[in-house]
Design an enzyme around this catalytic site. Sequence first.
Site, PDB file in Angstrom:
ATOM      1  N   CYS A  46       0.833  -1.200   0.000  1.00  0.00           N
ATOM      2  CA  CYS A  46       0.000   0.000   0.000  1.00  0.00           C
ATOM      3  C   CYS A  46       0.877   1.263   0.000  1.00  0.00           C
ATOM      4  O   CYS A  46       1.862   1.310   0.734  1.00  0.00           O
ATOM      5  CB  CYS A  46      -0.879  -0.019   1.250  1.00  0.00           C
ATOM      6  SG  CYS A  46      -2.044   1.335   1.350  1.00  0.00           S
ATOM      7  N   PRO A  47       0.572   2.203  -0.846  1.00  0.00           N
ATOM      8  CA  PRO A  47      -0.592   2.381  -1.705  1.00  0.00           C
ATOM      9  C   PRO A  47      -0.359   1.964  -3.150  1.00  0.00           C
ATOM     10  O   PRO A  47      -1.173   2.258  -4.016  1.00  0.00           O
ATOM     11  CB  PRO A  47      -0.815   3.890  -1.631  1.00  0.00           C
ATOM     12  CG  PRO A  47       0.576   4.450  -1.615  1.00  0.00           C
ATOM     13  CD  PRO A  47       1.353   3.456  -0.766  1.00  0.00           C
TER      14      PRO A  47
END
Length: 108
Positions: A46-47
């Site tokens: 993430c992201p």
Amino acid sequence: MLFLASLPIPGTEIEEVKPARRPMLAIHSGDEENNCHVIDVRGLKCPLPVLKTAKGIAALPPGVRVVVLATDPMAAIDIPHFCSERGHRFLGRHDDEGVSRYEIETGG
């Protein structure tokens, strides 16, 4: 005269360290079996999975089916949210051996 610095010290051998292989974005167009685009973001954290997904489907016309393969647990939150924010239709998620498969239909 003997210099100790020139003698090897047991257990201090230097190993060559290779940089970790960074996963790359893989997009397979027109998967014959499912007639869809596959975006492989396995190994990314993430992201990055949602960012690579956004980049991968940016130029696709509405109505195209996209499959995203991801291993990051946060993608379970990020990808459906991304779809609702960008006008895509989230079709569902399937988990298999540590890999999540997210199915999306592109919107306008």
